[in-house]
Design an enzyme around this catalytic site. Structure first.
Site, PDB file in Angstrom:
ATOM      1  N   ASN A   7       0.866  -1.174   0.000  1.00 55.15           N
ATOM      2  CA  ASN A   7       0.000   0.000   0.000  1.00 55.15           C
ATOM      3  C   ASN A   7       0.907   1.230   0.000  1.00 55.15           C
ATOM      4  O   ASN A   7       1.473   1.604   1.023  1.00 55.15           O
ATOM      5  CB  ASN A   7      -0.887  -0.039   1.260  1.00 55.15           C
ATOM      6  CG  ASN A   7      -1.843   1.130   1.321  1.00 55.15           C
ATOM      7  OD1 ASN A   7      -1.806   2.022   0.467  1.00 55.15           O
ATOM      8  ND2 ASN A   7      -2.696   1.135   2.329  1.00 55.15           N
ATOM      9  N   ARG A  91      -2.562  -2.138  -3.520  1.00 53.84           N
ATOM     10  CA  ARG A  91      -3.766  -1.344  -3.298  1.00 53.84           C
ATOM     11  C   ARG A  91      -3.709  -0.135  -4.226  1.00 53.84           C
ATOM     12  O   ARG A  91      -2.754   0.640  -4.200  1.00 53.84           O
ATOM     13  CB  ARG A  91      -3.822  -0.865  -1.852  1.00 53.84           C
ATOM     14  CG  ARG A  91      -5.033  -0.012  -1.623  1.00 53.84           C
ATOM     15  CD  ARG A  91      -4.901   0.768  -0.349  1.00 53.84           C
ATOM     16  NE  ARG A  91      -6.113   1.537  -0.140  1.00 53.84           N
ATOM     17  CZ  ARG A  91      -6.181   2.597   0.627  1.00 53.84           C
ATOM     18  NH1 ARG A  91      -5.121   3.010   1.280  1.00 53.84           N
ATOM     19  NH2 ARG A  91      -7.302   3.242   0.757  1.00 53.84           N
ATOM     20  N   HIS A 180     -12.703   3.049   0.112  1.00 55.62           N
ATOM     21  CA  HIS A 180     -12.720   2.006   1.164  1.00 55.62           C
ATOM     22  C   HIS A 180     -13.442   0.756   0.664  1.00 55.62           C
ATOM     23  O   HIS A 180     -13.960  -0.024   1.469  1.00 55.62           O
ATOM     24  CB  HIS A 180     -13.467   2.480   2.438  1.00 55.62           C
ATOM     25  CG  HIS A 180     -12.820   3.602   3.180  1.00 55.62           C
ATOM     26  ND1 HIS A 180     -13.551   4.612   3.747  1.00 55.62           N
ATOM     27  CD2 HIS A 180     -11.536   3.853   3.471  1.00 55.62           C
ATOM     28  CE1 HIS A 180     -12.738   5.470   4.355  1.00 55.62           C
ATOM     29  NE2 HIS A 180     -11.506   5.021   4.197  1.00 55.62           N
ATOM     30  N   ARG A 241     -11.316  15.878   7.405  1.00 54.33           N
ATOM     31  CA  ARG A 241     -12.077  16.233   6.190  1.00 54.33           C
ATOM     32  C   ARG A 241     -13.503  16.631   6.558  1.00 54.33           C
ATOM     33  O   ARG A 241     -14.117  16.011   7.418  1.00 54.33           O
ATOM     34  CB  ARG A 241     -12.126  15.048   5.226  1.00 54.33           C
ATOM     35  CG  ARG A 241     -10.830  14.818   4.488  1.00 54.33           C
ATOM     36  CD  ARG A 241     -10.909  13.585   3.613  1.00 54.33           C
ATOM     37  NE  ARG A 241      -9.847  12.661   3.970  1.00 54.33           N
ATOM     38  CZ  ARG A 241      -9.871  11.360   3.739  1.00 54.33           C
ATOM     39  NH1 ARG A 241     -10.919  10.807   3.153  1.00 54.33           N
ATOM     40  NH2 ARG A 241      -8.866  10.600   4.097  1.00 54.33           N
ATOM     41  N   ASP A 284      -8.141  13.147  16.770  1.00 47.49           N
ATOM     42  CA  ASP A 284      -8.095  11.766  17.254  1.00 47.49           C
ATOM     43  C   ASP A 284      -9.296  11.497  18.166  1.00 47.49           C
ATOM     44  O   ASP A 284      -9.489  12.186  19.168  1.00 47.49           O
ATOM     45  CB  ASP A 284      -6.786  11.533  18.013  1.00 47.49           C
ATOM     46  CG  ASP A 284      -6.559  10.056  18.277  1.00 47.49           C
ATOM     47  OD1 ASP A 284      -7.487   9.390  18.791  1.00 47.49           O
ATOM     48  OD2 ASP A 284      -5.473   9.573  17.963  1.00 47.49           O
ATOM     49  N   GLU A 385      -8.097  -5.019   5.427  1.00 46.52           N
ATOM     50  CA  GLU A 385      -7.970  -4.723   4.000  1.00 46.52           C
ATOM     51  C   GLU A 385      -6.815  -5.490   3.369  1.00 46.52           C
ATOM     52  O   GLU A 385      -6.900  -5.904   2.217  1.00 46.52           O
ATOM     53  CB  GLU A 385      -7.801  -3.210   3.802  1.00 46.52           C
ATOM     54  CG  GLU A 385      -9.104  -2.469   4.061  1.00 46.52           C
ATOM     55  CD  GLU A 385      -8.943  -0.969   4.194  1.00 46.52           C
ATOM     56  OE1 GLU A 385      -8.515  -0.517   5.267  1.00 46.52           O
ATOM     57  OE2 GLU A 385      -9.251  -0.252   3.232  1.00 46.52           O
TER      58      GLU A 385
HETATM   59  P1  AMP Z   1      -8.163   4.193  11.225  1.00 50.44           P
HETATM   60  O1  AMP Z   1      -8.122   5.320  10.229  1.00 50.44           O
HETATM   61  O2  AMP Z   1      -9.098   3.085  10.849  1.00 50.44           O
HETATM   62  O3  AMP Z   1      -6.801   3.704  11.607  1.00 50.44           O
HETATM   63  O4  AMP Z   1      -8.794   4.818  12.573  1.00 50.44           O
HETATM   64  C1  AMP Z   1      -8.160   5.835  13.261  1.00 50.44           C
HETATM   65  C2  AMP Z   1      -9.143   6.486  14.231  1.00 50.44           C
HETATM   66  O5  AMP Z   1      -9.652   5.480  15.135  1.00 50.44           O
HETATM   67  C3  AMP Z   1      -8.488   7.555  15.085  1.00 50.44           C
HETATM   68  O6  AMP Z   1      -9.290   8.726  15.111  1.00 50.44           O
HETATM   69  C4  AMP Z   1      -8.434   6.938  16.454  1.00 50.44           C
HETATM   70  O7  AMP Z   1      -8.574   7.873  17.436  1.00 50.44           O
HETATM   71  C5  AMP Z   1      -9.653   6.021  16.438  1.00 50.44           C
HETATM   72  N1  AMP Z   1      -9.473   4.996  17.461  1.00 50.44           N
HETATM   73  C6  AMP Z   1      -8.551   4.019  17.524  1.00 50.44           C
HETATM   74  N2  AMP Z   1      -8.678   3.316  18.683  1.00 50.44           N
HETATM   75  C7  AMP Z   1      -9.693   3.882  19.373  1.00 50.44           C
HETATM   76  C8  AMP Z   1     -10.308   3.630  20.638  1.00 50.44           C
HETATM   77  N3  AMP Z   1      -9.881   2.660  21.416  1.00 50.44           N
HETATM   78  N4  AMP Z   1     -11.338   4.421  21.007  1.00 50.44           N
HETATM   79  C9  AMP Z   1     -11.764   5.414  20.207  1.00 50.44           C
HETATM   80  N5  AMP Z   1     -11.224   5.707  19.014  1.00 50.44           N
HETATM   81  C10 AMP Z   1     -10.209   4.960  18.597  1.00 50.44           C
END
Ligand code: AMP
Length: 398
Positions: A7, A91, A180, A241, A284, A385
């Site tokens: 990727n 990917r 996605h 975004r 986050d 993925e």
């Molecule tokens: P991804 O793009 O799928 O890697 O997801 C990233 C997002 O998932 C970030 O905003 C993280 O803060 C959120 N995330 C990951 N672990 C947790 C958790 N335990 N509780 C809440 N949000 C989470």
């Protein structure tokens, strides 16, 4: 057969080596800051500690060479020689209307992917560099392109056309594509398995909630609508975004702030979403959740607006499919946050949903989190993925 999944981003490269028969992960890792000072390789054979090497990587070819060296290393490698890697799955973000399925990479395919570059100028060129680098280093190894957009190519016209002059669709292919797709496809199939029902008999809604976020409607095994559009900017409120906005806001802000369209687009892509809405508190969701639970106003409004938008899309897709059997949550936030699932599902009482709190608080595996008598089922399905790309690659190579 071992499949190397690649990727490739503009300055990063994620990889996994997967045994396609047992579907076990053999090793994974990441090259960061390719072409920038301080590049590093993170490499982790399954079951072992992560190893970090800070080493110059001028370009993606050099990065992939380092990955292949790590995989075949005498001490920490996982294969003896490169011939033990049977195929590479790449990917690819945008396949336009040309690709409704994964495909073996040939010169014609590379040319067709290149034609889609203008639809994903940040992503497709990087994906193509990854293909070129692998071709140079492993010229005999077959490679497969797996597209983020392919799963959504089954959408009907009424779902993918925008209300703008039709000539822009004919001339420039301006339409909804969706992204996605590998995740939406993997998760919806897995949900059917977990429910013990035929994929083709179900109406499912998949909420891929991560830093990028999208919802899709999957009716009888086919995607019929999805929230991302020509680009991944449309739809849900995301990490940075904006998701859906009135397009007139672009001109309004350009005048008010004396900014160019490019500058406004950067704001919509990088400074908006939950980051912008929380007044730069955080992109986050872990930070936002903690602050939400502490009653911080900025995080309360942000989380509620985020959950409201997800629930609104779910409602729209129930209408699009004239019903729904299951709603699936996946990706970083969807998989790990009982709170966000609750905030969304509390708005879906009309679907006869009740959440089983004990199930909803479990982590890390495929789960039904609604109660036994819930009319519509709610599931948590961790996405994978890379495994989906390895499966697609293996199916084509076989
Ligand atoms: P991804 O793009 O799928 O890697 O997801 C990233 C997002 O998932 C970030 O905003 C993280 O803060 C959120 N995330 C990951 N672990 C947790 C958790 N335990 N509780 C809440 N949000 C989470």
């Amino acid at each position: 057969m071992n499949i190397l999944v690649i990727n490739c981003g503009s300055s990063s490269l994620k990889f996994q080596l997967i045994d396609a028969v047992t579907e076990q992960l053999i090793a994974k890792g990441l090259c960061e800051r390719i072409g920038i000072d301080g590049s590093q390789l993170v490499y982790q054979p399954a079951g072992k500690e992560k190893m970090k090497t800070v080493t110059p990587m001028e370009d993606h070819t050099q990065a992939i060479k380092l990955v292949l060296d790590a995989l075949t290393d005498k001490e920490n490698g996982v294969v003896k020689e490169l011939s033990e890697i049977g195929a590479v799955g790449h990917r690819i973000v945008h396949g336009g209307e040309k690709f409704a399925a994964s495909t073996l990479i040939t010169e014609e395919v590379i040319a067709a992917i290149t034609e889609c570059n203008e639809l994903a100028p940040l992503h497709n060129p990087a994906n193509l560099i990854g293909i070129a680098a692998c071709k140079e280093l492993m010229p005999e190894t077959p490679m497969v392109a797996v597209f983020d957009t392919a799963f959504h190519q089954t959408m009907p016209q009424e779902a993918y056309l925008y209300g703008i002059p039709y000539e822009y669709y004919k001339e420039y292919k301006v339409r909804r594509y969706g992204f996605h797709g590998t995740s939406h496809s993997y998760v919806s199939k897995k949900a059917a398995e977990v429910l013990g029902q035929n994929y083709e008999d179900l109406k499912l809604i998949v909420c891929h909630l991560g830093n990028g976020a999208s919802v899709s409607a999957v009716e009888h095994g086919k995607c019929v609508d999805t929230s991302m559009g020509l680009t991944p900017l449309e739809g849900l409120i995301m990490g940075t975004r904006s998701g859906d906005i009135d397009p007139a806001i672009i001109e309004f802000l350009a005048h008010k702030e004396n900014k160019s369209i490019d500058e406004i687009m950067t704001i919509l892509n990088k400074k908006s979403g939950v980051l912008g809405l929380s007044d730069n508190f955080s992109s986050d969701f872990r930070d936002l959740e903690d602050a939400y639970l502490a009653g911080q106003e900025a995080s309360v409004r942000t989380m509620e607006a985020f959950a409201y938008r997800v629930a609104k899309y779910i409602g729209a897709y129930v209408a699009a499919m004239n019903g729904v059997d299951g709603i699936c949550f996946t990706a970083g936030l969807g998989e790990n946050s009982p709170l966000i699932r609750n905030l969304v599902c509390k708005r879906l009482g009309y679907l006869g949903i009740t959440i089983d709190d004990e199930q909803n608080n479990k982590r890390g595996k495929d789960l039904v989190v609604s109660t036994m008598d819930s009319k519509t089922k709610v599931l948590v399905i961790p996405t994978n993925e890379e495994l989906a790309i390895a499966r697609e690659t293996y199916a084509i190579i076989k």
